[in-house]
Scaffold this active site. Sequence first.
Site, PDB file in Angstrom:
ATOM      1  N   TYR A 109       0.859  -1.202   0.000  1.00  0.00           N
ATOM      2  CA  TYR A 109       0.000   0.000   0.000  1.00  0.00           C
ATOM      3  C   TYR A 109       0.886   1.238   0.000  1.00  0.00           C
ATOM      4  O   TYR A 109       1.863   1.315   0.755  1.00  0.00           O
ATOM      5  CB  TYR A 109      -0.914   0.024   1.230  1.00  0.00           C
ATOM      6  CG  TYR A 109      -1.762   1.277   1.305  1.00  0.00           C
ATOM      7  CD1 TYR A 109      -3.047   1.299   0.781  1.00  0.00           C
ATOM      8  CD2 TYR A 109      -1.269   2.449   1.885  1.00  0.00           C
ATOM      9  CE1 TYR A 109      -3.822   2.449   0.833  1.00  0.00           C
ATOM     10  CE2 TYR A 109      -2.033   3.604   1.942  1.00  0.00           C
ATOM     11  CZ  TYR A 109      -3.310   3.589   1.411  1.00  0.00           C
ATOM     12  OH  TYR A 109      -4.058   4.738   1.447  1.00  0.00           O
ATOM     13  N   GLU A 197      -3.470   7.587  -4.022  1.00  0.00           N
ATOM     14  CA  GLU A 197      -3.442   6.262  -3.411  1.00  0.00           C
ATOM     15  C   GLU A 197      -3.113   5.219  -4.473  1.00  0.00           C
ATOM     16  O   GLU A 197      -3.791   5.142  -5.503  1.00  0.00           O
ATOM     17  CB  GLU A 197      -4.793   5.950  -2.768  1.00  0.00           C
ATOM     18  CG  GLU A 197      -4.817   4.635  -2.000  1.00  0.00           C
ATOM     19  CD  GLU A 197      -6.157   4.366  -1.352  1.00  0.00           C
ATOM     20  OE1 GLU A 197      -6.217   4.337  -0.109  1.00  0.00           O
ATOM     21  OE2 GLU A 197      -7.147   4.192  -2.092  1.00  0.00           O
TER      22      GLU A 197
END
Length: 395
Positions: A109, A197
Site C-alpha cells: 500500500y 493512493e
Amino acid sequence: MDIHEYQAKELLHKFGVAIQPGFMASSADQAVYVATQLGGWHWAVKAQVHAGGRGKAGGVKLCKTYNEVRRAAEDMLNKRLVTAQTGPEGKPVQRVYVEVADPFETELYLGFVLDRKAERVRVIASKHGGMEIEEIVASDPNAITQILVEPAVGLQAFQAREIAFELGLNIKQMARAVTTLLGAYRAFRDCDATMLEINPLVITKDDRVIALDAKMSFDDNAMFRRPMVSAMFDPAQSDPREAQAAEHNLNYIGLDGEIGCIVNGAGLAMATMDMIKHAGGAPANFLDVGGGASPERVATAFRLVLSDPNVKSILVNIFAGINRCDWVAQGVVQACKEIEIKVPLIVRLAGTNVEAGRKIITESGIAIISADTLTEAAEKAVAACGNVHKLATTH
C-alpha cells in the site's frame, strides 16, 4: 476533483511510475480490440468509476479469453456499479480499462495525502496492500509507515529508501521502489493533488514495482493552472446539480434531508445546517452562493435546490457584508416570480442594507416567512417542513 484510474495512471506514468500496459474502452467491441492489441493471455477489465471497492462489487474481472473480455465489458458498461463507497444509488459505468494481468508476488500500500493540520504532505505505506487503509490501521497499527515531507525540499531519496526498507524490499526492488516513490510525489506536488493512493503497489517475480491501481483527488481551487488535469473531469460521476452549480460558480453539495439551504459563506452555511439539526430537522443540501450573490445567482440557487424532490421547505440565510441584502431580496423575489415554488420559503436577512432588503420582500406580496435570527429561521423552517408532511398525509 476526482479522476478515473486510467487517467491517474497516465499522469503517474509521465512522472516515471511503472504501470501495466492498458487502454480505455467504451464498448465491448473496443475492449476486445484493446485486448488483442495488448497481447498476452490474461487481462483485467476494470470499471471506471470514482469510487473504491470495485473488486468486491464485481467491477474488476480477470479474463483469459477474448470472449471473457467481451462478457466482462458487457456486464459493466452502461450500468451502475454499487460499492461500499458509492451508496445504494451507485455510479454509472461509461468506460472500462483493459490492461495486461501479469502475475505478482507481493501487494503493498502506498498513499500520499495533504495533512492540513501538519501543513505537510504525509506519505503512508504498508506491507499489506489490497486492503482499505482504515482496515490496515485497525488490524495492525504497527504495519503502517509514515513520514512528513518538508515542502521546502520535497521528498528526498533517503526518505524513499527508508520507506522501501520498512516494506522489506530487496536491493533490486528497493531501487525501483525509490523511483516510484519520488515519481509519485512529484505527480502529487506538480498536479496540485490532495490525495494519491496506489493500492495495490505490486512486486512481480522479476522484481518490478508496478502501480496496479491508482486514485487521485485534486484541489479544485488550483485547477485554473492545471488545464491538463481539469480536462479530465467527468461530470457523469458527480451529482448533476453539483456540475450545474459549478458552471455558475456556486458551491453545492446534495444531502439527504428535507430543508433546502441557500446561504452566503461556507462557515455560515455549516452553522445553518447545524442549527437546522439542532431544531430537529435535516438539511437537504449545502449551498454557498458566495460573495457576489446577484439576483441572477440567487435565482439559479433556487432552481438547484428545487431540483431535489425531497425538499419540503427552503431556508435563505444571508449575512450581508460584501453582499447586499437588497440584492439578495431582489433575487428571492425574482426567483419566486420565475419559478413555481410550492414549498414554504423562510428568509433571514442581516447586515448591509438589511432594512431595504426586508422592505422589498414585504412589498412583493409573496408569501415569504421572515425571521430575524438564525435560531428563529431554523425553527420556522423545521415547523414549515412538518406542516407540509401533515398536509400530504391529510390529502
